[in-house]
Design a protein around this motif. Sequence first.
Motif, PDB file in Angstrom:
ATOM      1  N   GLY A 183      -1.660  -1.087  -4.233  1.00 17.59           N
ATOM      2  CA  GLY A 183      -2.290  -1.560  -5.453  1.00 17.59           C
ATOM      3  C   GLY A 183      -1.272  -2.133  -6.423  1.00 17.59           C
ATOM      4  N   ILE A 184      -1.647  -3.219  -7.080  1.00 20.79           N
ATOM      5  CA  ILE A 184      -0.825  -3.829  -8.123  1.00 20.79           C
ATOM      6  C   ILE A 184      -1.535  -3.595  -9.455  1.00 20.79           C
ATOM      7  CG2 ILE A 184       0.192  -5.945  -9.017  1.00 20.79           C
ATOM      8  CD1 ILE A 184       1.469  -5.048  -6.433  1.00 20.79           C
ATOM      9  N   ALA A 185      -0.934  -2.779 -10.321  1.00 22.66           N
ATOM     10  CA  ALA A 185      -1.596  -2.341 -11.557  1.00 22.66           C
ATOM     11  C   ALA A 185      -1.364  -3.325 -12.697  1.00 22.66           C
ATOM     12  CB  ALA A 185      -1.121  -0.945 -11.931  1.00 22.66           C
ATOM     13  N   SER A 186      -1.765  -4.565 -12.489  1.00 20.31           N
ATOM     14  CA  SER A 186      -1.635  -5.571 -13.535  1.00 20.31           C
ATOM     15  C   SER A 186      -2.855  -5.599 -14.445  1.00 20.31           C
ATOM     16  CB  SER A 186      -1.436  -6.960 -12.916  1.00 20.31           C
ATOM     17  OG  SER A 186      -2.571  -7.319 -12.139  1.00 20.31           O
ATOM     18  N   THR A 187      -3.990  -5.141 -13.929  1.00 21.12           N
ATOM     19  CA  THR A 187      -5.238  -5.156 -14.696  1.00 21.12           C
ATOM     20  C   THR A 187      -5.849  -3.768 -14.796  1.00 21.12           C
ATOM     21  OG1 THR A 187      -5.664  -7.398 -13.894  1.00 21.12           O
ATOM     22  CG2 THR A 187      -7.510  -6.240 -14.892  1.00 21.12           C
ATOM     23  N   HIS A 188      -5.791  -3.015 -13.712  1.00 22.03           N
ATOM     24  CA  HIS A 188      -6.393  -1.689 -13.648  1.00 22.03           C
ATOM     25  C   HIS A 188      -5.302  -0.621 -13.664  1.00 22.03           C
ATOM     26  CE1 HIS A 188     -10.423  -3.298 -12.586  1.00 22.03           C
ATOM     27  NE2 HIS A 188      -9.697  -4.276 -12.090  1.00 22.03           N
ATOM     28  N   ALA A 189      -5.665   0.561 -14.112  1.00 27.07           N
ATOM     29  CA  ALA A 189      -4.714   1.668 -14.193  1.00 27.07           C
ATOM     30  C   ALA A 189      -4.286   2.122 -12.806  1.00 27.07           C
ATOM     31  CB  ALA A 189      -5.332   2.840 -14.944  1.00 27.07           C
ATOM     32  N   ILE A 190      -3.049   2.581 -12.706  1.00 28.72           N
ATOM     33  CA  ILE A 190      -2.525   3.051 -11.428  1.00 28.72           C
ATOM     34  C   ILE A 190      -3.426   4.131 -10.835  1.00 28.72           C
ATOM     35  CG2 ILE A 190      -0.667   4.450 -10.427  1.00 28.72           C
ATOM     36  CD1 ILE A 190       1.330   2.760 -11.958  1.00 28.72           C
ATOM     37  N   ALA A 191      -3.854   5.091 -11.648  1.00 26.71           N
ATOM     38  CA  ALA A 191      -4.695   6.179 -11.139  1.00 26.71           C
ATOM     39  C   ALA A 191      -6.014   5.661 -10.593  1.00 26.71           C
ATOM     40  CB  ALA A 191      -4.949   7.199 -12.248  1.00 26.71           C
ATOM     41  N   ASP A 192      -6.585   4.643 -11.239  1.00 30.53           N
ATOM     42  CA  ASP A 192      -7.854   4.079 -10.773  1.00 30.53           C
ATOM     43  C   ASP A 192      -7.685   3.397  -9.423  1.00 30.53           C
ATOM     44  OD1 ASP A 192      -9.056   4.992 -13.074  1.00 30.53           O
ATOM     45  OD2 ASP A 192      -8.933   3.055 -14.115  1.00 30.53           O
ATOM     46  N   LEU A 193      -6.568   2.703  -9.226  1.00 33.06           N
ATOM     47  CA  LEU A 193      -6.330   2.029  -7.953  1.00 33.06           C
ATOM     48  C   LEU A 193      -6.051   3.050  -6.861  1.00 33.06           C
ATOM     49  CD1 LEU A 193      -4.129  -1.023  -9.031  1.00 33.06           C
ATOM     50  CD2 LEU A 193      -6.616  -0.868  -8.839  1.00 33.06           C
ATOM     51  N   GLU A 194      -5.274   4.071  -7.174  1.00 32.73           N
ATOM     52  CA  GLU A 194      -4.960   5.084  -6.166  1.00 32.73           C
ATOM     53  C   GLU A 194      -6.205   5.853  -5.747  1.00 32.73           C
ATOM     54  OE1 GLU A 194      -1.685   7.234  -7.889  1.00 32.73           O
ATOM     55  OE2 GLU A 194      -0.215   5.817  -7.039  1.00 32.73           O
ATOM     56  N   ALA A 195      -7.162   6.002  -6.648  1.00 40.16           N
ATOM     57  CA  ALA A 195      -8.410   6.696  -6.316  1.00 40.16           C
ATOM     58  C   ALA A 195      -9.232   5.930  -5.282  1.00 40.16           C
ATOM     59  CB  ALA A 195      -9.234   6.915  -7.581  1.00 40.16           C
ATOM     60  N   LEU A 196      -8.954   4.648  -5.135  1.00 38.22           N
ATOM     61  CA  LEU A 196      -9.685   3.824  -4.170  1.00 38.22           C
ATOM     62  C   LEU A 196      -9.129   3.951  -2.759  1.00 38.22           C
ATOM     63  CD1 LEU A 196     -10.047   0.606  -6.353  1.00 38.22           C
ATOM     64  CD2 LEU A 196     -11.869   2.218  -5.761  1.00 38.22           C
ATOM     65  N   GLY A 197      -7.953   4.594  -2.618  1.00 35.64           N
ATOM     66  CA  GLY A 197      -7.424   4.831  -1.279  1.00 35.64           C
ATOM     67  C   GLY A 197      -6.222   4.008  -0.894  1.00 35.64           C
ATOM     68  N   VAL A 198      -5.569   3.343  -1.863  1.00 35.98           N
ATOM     69  CA  VAL A 198      -4.355   2.593  -1.538  1.00 35.98           C
ATOM     70  C   VAL A 198      -3.228   3.550  -1.158  1.00 35.98           C
ATOM     71  CG1 VAL A 198      -4.960   0.657  -3.037  1.00 35.98           C
ATOM     72  CG2 VAL A 198      -3.602   2.557  -3.960  1.00 35.98           C
ATOM     73  N   LYS A 199      -2.231   3.020  -0.478  1.00 38.84           N
ATOM     74  CA  LYS A 199      -1.060   3.838  -0.121  1.00 38.84           C
ATOM     75  C   LYS A 199      -0.403   4.379  -1.382  1.00 38.84           C
ATOM     76  CE  LYS A 199       2.248   5.328   2.668  1.00 38.84           C
ATOM     77  NZ  LYS A 199       2.007   6.401   3.660  1.00 38.84           N
ATOM     78  N   PHE A 200      -0.165   3.503  -2.321  1.00 43.39           N
ATOM     79  CA  PHE A 200       0.256   3.838  -3.675  1.00 43.39           C
ATOM     80  C   PHE A 200       0.035   2.608  -4.536  1.00 43.39           C
ATOM     81  CE2 PHE A 200       4.203   3.043  -1.177  1.00 43.39           C
ATOM     82  CZ  PHE A 200       4.587   1.838  -1.737  1.00 43.39           C
TER      83      PHE A 200
END
Length: 217
Positions: A183-200
């Motif tokens: 995940g690239i946290a340019s728009t969404h929060a890191i925690a929100d992207l990680e909750a979707l199942g990305v590696k990090f």
Amino acid sequence: MLQAVIFDLDGTLTTSDNIHFQVWKAVLADYAIDLDEDLYRQRISGRQNPAIVADLLPQLSPAEGEQLSQDKEATFRQLAADQLQPLPGVLNLIQWIQAEGLKTAVVTNAPPDNARFMLQALGFSQTFDRVIIADDLPRGKPDPLPYQEALRQLAIAADQAVAFEDSPAGIRSALGAGLLTVGIASTHAIADLEALGVKFAIADFTDSRLRQLGLGA
């Protein structure tokens, strides 16, 4: 073994969402919709224009929706001409990828004119082996099809590539195609992207954790 690196465009190779937000806010104000950042993230970011218009402006006819989309994107390109910059670290990563002989692709929900404009503005017109534009396919992100098409054109399996995505729609598309996704946290929060199942999730391409994936010097 890693054979390819696949990138989203808007919000991944470049931080363009702030410009899209400004333009959509002005467009939707004409329809008495006060666009804020939460609404933008939830119902616009990463989606194709027909889905956005159908969701937020269902009263428009197909022709009216298409005209609105065209006008919106023309305004975006005008504003973005002098503002687009590659995300920090992406140029070094691409140089490393090329030196290693890995394959590359861009997979984007951006309209074709926008995709061509942004790649040219960033100096990436000839950089990637394949550019997959969702408008050319029966289904765009979040459906897995755009990433499946990238894998097909690159002639590789899903476990031979890594994808970079900034939006929930893009992450769902990449994960649905079986790709290890960052995940690239340019728009969404890191925690929100990680909750979707990305590696990090990372802020940009200078993050040292990319070396965990065998990426970068």
